[in-house]
Design an enzyme around this catalytic site. Structure first.
Site, PDB file in Angstrom:
ATOM      1  N   PHE A 155       0.850  -1.189   0.000  1.00 37.40           N
ATOM      2  CA  PHE A 155       0.000   0.000   0.000  1.00 37.40           C
ATOM      3  C   PHE A 155       0.888   1.243   0.000  1.00 37.40           C
ATOM      4  CE2 PHE A 155      -2.816   3.179   1.907  1.00 37.40           C
ATOM      5  CZ  PHE A 155      -3.877   3.053   1.029  1.00 37.40           C
ATOM      6  N   ASP A 193       2.400  -4.915   8.557  1.00 40.08           N
ATOM      7  CA  ASP A 193       1.178  -4.108   8.488  1.00 40.08           C
ATOM      8  C   ASP A 193       0.013  -5.090   8.398  1.00 40.08           C
ATOM      9  OD1 ASP A 193      -1.040  -2.633   7.731  1.00 40.08           O
ATOM     10  OD2 ASP A 193       0.077  -1.263   6.441  1.00 40.08           O
ATOM     11  N   TYR A 229     -10.511   0.573  11.059  1.00 41.15           N
ATOM     12  CA  TYR A 229     -11.765   0.882  10.328  1.00 41.15           C
ATOM     13  C   TYR A 229     -12.107  -0.100   9.226  1.00 41.15           C
ATOM     14  CZ  TYR A 229      -8.228   3.199   7.400  1.00 41.15           C
ATOM     15  OH  TYR A 229      -7.112   3.482   6.654  1.00 41.15           O
ATOM     16  N   ARG A 281     -12.164  -4.893  -6.704  1.00 45.38           N
ATOM     17  CA  ARG A 281     -11.901  -5.567  -5.426  1.00 45.38           C
ATOM     18  C   ARG A 281     -13.209  -5.814  -4.680  1.00 45.38           C
ATOM     19  NH1 ARG A 281      -7.960  -2.777  -1.130  1.00 45.38           N
ATOM     20  NH2 ARG A 281      -9.740  -1.389  -1.037  1.00 45.38           N
TER      21      ARG A 281
HETATM   22  C1  LIG Z   1      -1.995  -1.904   3.911  1.00 45.76           C
HETATM   23  C2  LIG Z   1      -2.528  -0.575   4.337  1.00 45.76           C
HETATM   24  N1  LIG Z   1      -1.843   0.168   5.224  1.00 45.76           N
HETATM   25  C3  LIG Z   1      -2.299   1.365   5.623  1.00 45.76           C
HETATM   26  C4  LIG Z   1      -3.481   1.878   5.124  1.00 45.76           C
HETATM   27  C5  LIG Z   1      -4.021   3.208   5.515  1.00 45.76           C
HETATM   28  O1  LIG Z   1      -3.334   3.855   6.502  1.00 45.76           O
HETATM   29  P1  LIG Z   1      -4.002   5.115   7.199  1.00 45.76           P
HETATM   30  O2  LIG Z   1      -5.122   4.612   8.048  1.00 45.76           O
HETATM   31  O3  LIG Z   1      -2.899   5.723   7.945  1.00 45.76           O
HETATM   32  O4  LIG Z   1      -4.571   5.994   6.137  1.00 45.76           O
HETATM   33  C6  LIG Z   1      -4.223   1.140   4.214  1.00 45.76           C
HETATM   34  C7  LIG Z   1      -5.484   1.685   3.685  1.00 45.76           C
HETATM   35  O5  LIG Z   1      -6.211   1.108   2.935  1.00 45.76           O
HETATM   36  C8  LIG Z   1      -3.723  -0.111   3.799  1.00 45.76           C
HETATM   37  O6  LIG Z   1      -4.384  -0.837   2.896  1.00 45.76           O
END
Ligand SMILES: Cc1ncc(COP(=O)(O)O)c(C=O)c1O
Length: 421
Positions: free
Chosen positions: A125, A195, A220, A380
């Site tokens: 991401f 992550d 979320y 998706r």
């Molecule tokens: C793998 C991944 N990391 C991080 C995020 C988003 O990070 P943040 O909540 O800081 O916008 C996403 C959002 O879809 C994601 O898919």
């Protein structure tokens, strides 16, 4: 899968009662819980109580009397079992991006400047790779991005400081073997940062069993904490007290209410709190975790995972049967699959199909997934076993088939792009 078969499977689903714990609009097939989870039925009333009673009546006393100050740790403790972590090890705070910044800095500091390379995937991401670019800049290091998972092992050498991966890829839905990759990273002297944005609450995770070093993830998505809900951060206890995370705010201080002029880090994961928690957003996540308590009583992660795999498998089969030109980007091997299915549609010649427009047409007909630009462009569909069922699979496939057969997607109302895709 026809609708009668789908209804039979739904009737036999041991988790079916959980759908009633959500408010979903009538007639909508919601397949985007991998982006924004659905609204738990109890959340509006609970947030209203937090606003009217705790804030309105309790005012500042509520930091103590309503336990606001403890929310980041209390929610972390509630999440811990779903992450394969122990109570006291997880903190709910900030966003995934911010938490990643903290842990990547910490991981590079743990390498004491002897190793400065972070290895990740180009298909990660974007926020992960953007944050990593900033952190390696600050440490005089380098970010190396691989084109495929098979390219990772040769990069785990004596220069590699950190292997930073997203457990389930946001585009393909492919899942890494966390234990194996962490072991390889450690054998090379590198640390492993994970992550869990597309894993938390939806696939089995064993952070301690994998001996991972750090992990972050979103509140979320599958956890249903609400738009912009706070994220979480975990550090393996073996790293406690060795380095400072870089965002040394007052609530990560050992004694914040002493108001010392000198920073002194709090022990353990508490140091990873920076400033004041977003209480109303935390309240949303707290309420959403009640649904997970209910899921625990109905078989927990094993039951969720079984249903998730059955849903994604049924959807893959349905798309393959109904949409001959579709190229499935998601692994068919269940050991490699998260809880989403992505596919691309033909882009060349007379058969070319605008995937963005197809998704808009699907949404118009009440089937909500999302579209991700890139090469290839992907449609998706996320499957959330807490509230999705086999009837959702059946409806999504049949509406998709109708839209493609009729080419009804090929209309200006669907082809013009909005800001959020
Ligand atoms: C793998 C991944 N990391 C991080 C995020 C988003 O990070 P943040 O909540 O800081 O916008 C996403 C959002 O879809 C994601 O898919």
């Amino acid at each position: 899968m026809n609708i009668e078969d789908a209804k039979r499977l739904d009737a036999a689903d041991p988790l079916r009662s959980l759908r009633d714990l959500f408010t979903l609009p009538e007639g909508i097939t919601y397949l985007d819980g991998n982006s924004l989870g659905a609204l738990p039925r109890a959340t509006p009333e609970r947030i209203q109580r937090a606003v009217e009673q705790e804030w309105g009546q309790g005012l500042i006393k509520s930091w103590n009397t309503a336990g606001w100050i403890d929310l980041p740790r209390r929610l972390g403790d509630r999440l811990a079992p779903w992450l394969g972590a122990r109570p006291g090890e997880v903190l709910v705070a900030d966003s995934t991006s911010v938490n990643l910044y903290k842990v990547l800095h910490a991981a590079l500091q743990l390498q004491q400047g002897k190793r400065k390379i972070v290895v990740s995937e180009r298909s990660n991401f974007p926020t992960d790779n953007y944050i990593a670019q900033s952190v390696v800049r600050a440490h005089g290091g380098e970010l190396i991005l691989t084109e495929s998972p098979e390219d990772i092992p040769p990069l785990l050498d004596e220069r590699c400081a950190v292997l930073m991966l997203t457990h389930v890829n946001y585009r393909s839905g492919r899942m890494h073997d966390m234990a194996l990759l962490t072991r390889w990273a450690h054998q090379a002297g590198a640390l492993a940062v994970w992550d869990l944005a597309h894993s938390a609450g939806i696939v089995p995770i064993d952070l301690l069993g994998s001996a991972a070093d750090f992990a972050v993830g979103c509140g979320y998505k599958y956890l249903n904490g609400g738009p912009g809900a706070p994220a979480f951060v975990w550090m393996h206890p073996r790293h406690e007290g060795q380095v400072w995370q870089p965002l040394t705010g007052w609530l990560g201080h050992a004694n914040p209410f002493d108001f010392d002029s000198e920073y002194q880090p709090a022990p353990g994961i508490q140091q990873y709190q920076c400033g004041t928690p977003a209480v109303l957003a935390m309240t949303g996540l707290d309420t959403a975790l009640d649904v997970y308590d209910a899921a625990q009583k109905l078989g927990g992660m094993k039951a969720l995972r079984n249903k998730s795999l059955a849903l994604t498998e049924a959807f893959i089969g349905g798309v393959e049967a109904r949409v001959p030109g579709a190229v499935i980007a998601t692994p068919r091997d269940s050991a490699l699959r998260g809880s989403q299915v992505s596919f691309s549609l033909p882009k060349d010649g007379d058969d070319s199909i605008d995937g963005y427009a197809v998704m808009q047409a699907l949404i118009h007909h009440g089937v909500i997934g999302d579209f991700r630009a890139g090469d290839p462009e992907l449609l998706r569909f996320g499957f959330a076993p807490l509230y999705n069922g086999f009837a959702d699979v059946s409806r999504a496939v049949s509406v998709l088939g109708e839209i493609l057969d009729s080419r009804s997607w090929d209309a200006p109302q669907f082809t013009s792009r909005s800001k959020v895709t």
